[in-house]
Motif scaffolding. Structure first.
Motif, short mmCIF file in Angstrom:
data_model
loop_
_atom_site.label_atom_id
_atom_site.label_comp_id
_atom_site.label_asym_id
_atom_site.label_seq_id
_atom_site.Cartn_x
_atom_site.Cartn_y
_atom_site.Cartn_z
N ARG A 88 0.83 -1.20 0.00
CA ARG A 88 0.00 0.00 0.00
C ARG A 88 0.87 1.26 0.00
O ARG A 88 0.63 2.20 -0.74
CB ARG A 88 -0.92 0.00 1.23
CG ARG A 88 -2.11 0.95 1.11
CD ARG A 88 -2.80 1.14 2.44
NE ARG A 88 -1.91 1.75 3.41
CZ ARG A 88 -1.63 3.06 3.44
NH1 ARG A 88 -2.17 3.86 2.57
NH2 ARG A 88 -0.80 3.54 4.34
N GLN A 89 1.92 1.24 0.84
CA GLN A 89 2.80 2.40 0.91
C GLN A 89 3.56 2.61 -0.40
O GLN A 89 3.72 3.73 -0.86
CB GLN A 89 3.79 2.25 2.07
CG GLN A 89 3.19 2.70 3.39
CD GLN A 89 4.17 2.59 4.55
OE1 GLN A 89 5.36 2.38 4.34
NE2 GLN A 89 3.66 2.72 5.75
N ALA A 90 4.04 1.50 -0.96
CA ALA A 90 4.78 1.58 -2.23
C ALA A 90 3.87 2.14 -3.32
O ALA A 90 4.26 3.01 -4.09
CB ALA A 90 5.31 0.20 -2.62
N LEU A 91 2.64 1.64 -3.34
CA LEU A 91 1.69 2.08 -4.36
C LEU A 91 1.33 3.55 -4.17
O LEU A 91 1.26 4.32 -5.13
CB LEU A 91 0.43 1.21 -4.29
CG LEU A 91 -0.64 1.53 -5.34
CD1 LEU A 91 -0.09 1.34 -6.75
CD2 LEU A 91 -1.85 0.64 -5.15
N GLU A 92 1.13 3.94 -2.91
CA GLU A 92 0.81 5.33 -2.63
C GLU A 92 1.92 6.25 -3.14
O GLU A 92 1.66 7.27 -3.78
CB GLU A 92 0.62 5.52 -1.11
CG GLU A 92 0.13 6.91 -0.76
CD GLU A 92 -0.24 7.04 0.71
OE1 GLU A 92 0.35 6.33 1.55
OE2 GLU A 92 -1.11 7.86 1.02
N ILE B 276 -7.27 4.15 -1.99
CA ILE B 276 -6.18 3.23 -1.67
C ILE B 276 -6.39 2.50 -0.33
O ILE B 276 -5.89 1.40 -0.14
CB ILE B 276 -4.82 3.98 -1.72
CG1 ILE B 276 -3.67 3.01 -1.91
CG2 ILE B 276 -4.63 4.89 -0.52
CD1 ILE B 276 -2.36 3.68 -2.28
N ASN B 277 -7.14 3.11 0.57
CA ASN B 277 -7.37 2.48 1.87
C ASN B 277 -8.62 1.60 1.91
O ASN B 277 -8.90 0.97 2.91
CB ASN B 277 -7.45 3.54 2.97
CG ASN B 277 -6.10 4.18 3.24
OD1 ASN B 277 -5.11 3.48 3.36
ND2 ASN B 277 -6.06 5.50 3.30
N ALA B 278 -9.36 1.59 0.82
CA ALA B 278 -10.55 0.75 0.77
C ALA B 278 -10.14 -0.72 0.76
O ALA B 278 -9.15 -1.08 0.13
CB ALA B 278 -11.37 1.09 -0.47
N THR C 258 -7.62 -5.15 -5.68
CA THR C 258 -8.06 -6.54 -5.78
C THR C 258 -9.04 -6.65 -6.94
O THR C 258 -9.91 -5.80 -7.09
CB THR C 258 -8.74 -6.98 -4.47
OG1 THR C 258 -7.87 -6.73 -3.39
CG2 THR C 258 -9.09 -8.46 -4.50
N CYS C 259 -8.88 -7.69 -7.73
CA CYS C 259 -9.77 -7.91 -8.87
C CYS C 259 -11.19 -8.15 -8.38
O CYS C 259 -11.42 -8.97 -7.49
CB CYS C 259 -9.26 -9.09 -9.68
SG CYS C 259 -10.36 -9.55 -11.01
N ILE C 260 -12.18 -7.45 -8.97
CA ILE C 260 -13.56 -7.61 -8.53
C ILE C 260 -14.14 -8.96 -8.96
O ILE C 260 -15.18 -9.36 -8.47
CB ILE C 260 -14.49 -6.47 -9.05
CG1 ILE C 260 -14.41 -6.34 -10.58
CG2 ILE C 260 -14.17 -5.14 -8.38
CD1 ILE C 260 -15.56 -5.53 -11.18
#
Ligand SMILES: [Zn+2]
Length: 111
Positions: free
Chosen positions: A7-11, A77-79, A84-86
């Motif tokens: 998450r941090q890397a993506l942010e 991003i925090n959801a 994740t693939c729906i």
């Protein structure tokens, strides 16, 4: 749910992309400023200049759309479902999220 490290890397990558896209928009805005009729265009003819402007305006619109999608991705991003693939619920690779921030499906399911 993305793990904390991902998450941090993506942010960080999203923030970088947003900064880069904002810069691109600024440059394109300058490049698409109105063409003065008496402006010395060097080797470019006025027709070339107009065509060039149209190409840059299209790129500008594209960049604005990309920026919007990147910003949307950042707010989500925090959801729990983000990244994740729906369909198959597998994680979507970071590179794909950066390329297509609006994607909610993995490559396989998007086909
Ligand atoms: Zn999938």
């Amino acid at each position: 749910m993305l793990d904390e490290q991902t998450r941090q890397a993506l942010e960080q990558r999203l923030l970088d992309e947003i900064a880069g896209t904002e810069q691109k928009i600024l440059d394109l805005k300058k490049a698409t400023a109105p063409i003065a009729p008496d402006k010395g265009l060097g080797r470019l003819t006025r027709m070339d200049a107009i065509q060039d402007k149209a190409v840059k305006e299209a790129a500008l619109n594209q960049s604005r759309e990309t920026l919007h999608h990147l910003e949307m991705a950042l707010t989500k991003i925090n959801a729990p479902t983000f990244g994740t693939c729906i369909i198959c619920h597998q994680p979507i690779p970071i590179e794909r999220i950066l390329l297509l921030p609006q994607s909610t499906k993995c490559v396989t399911c998007a086909k």
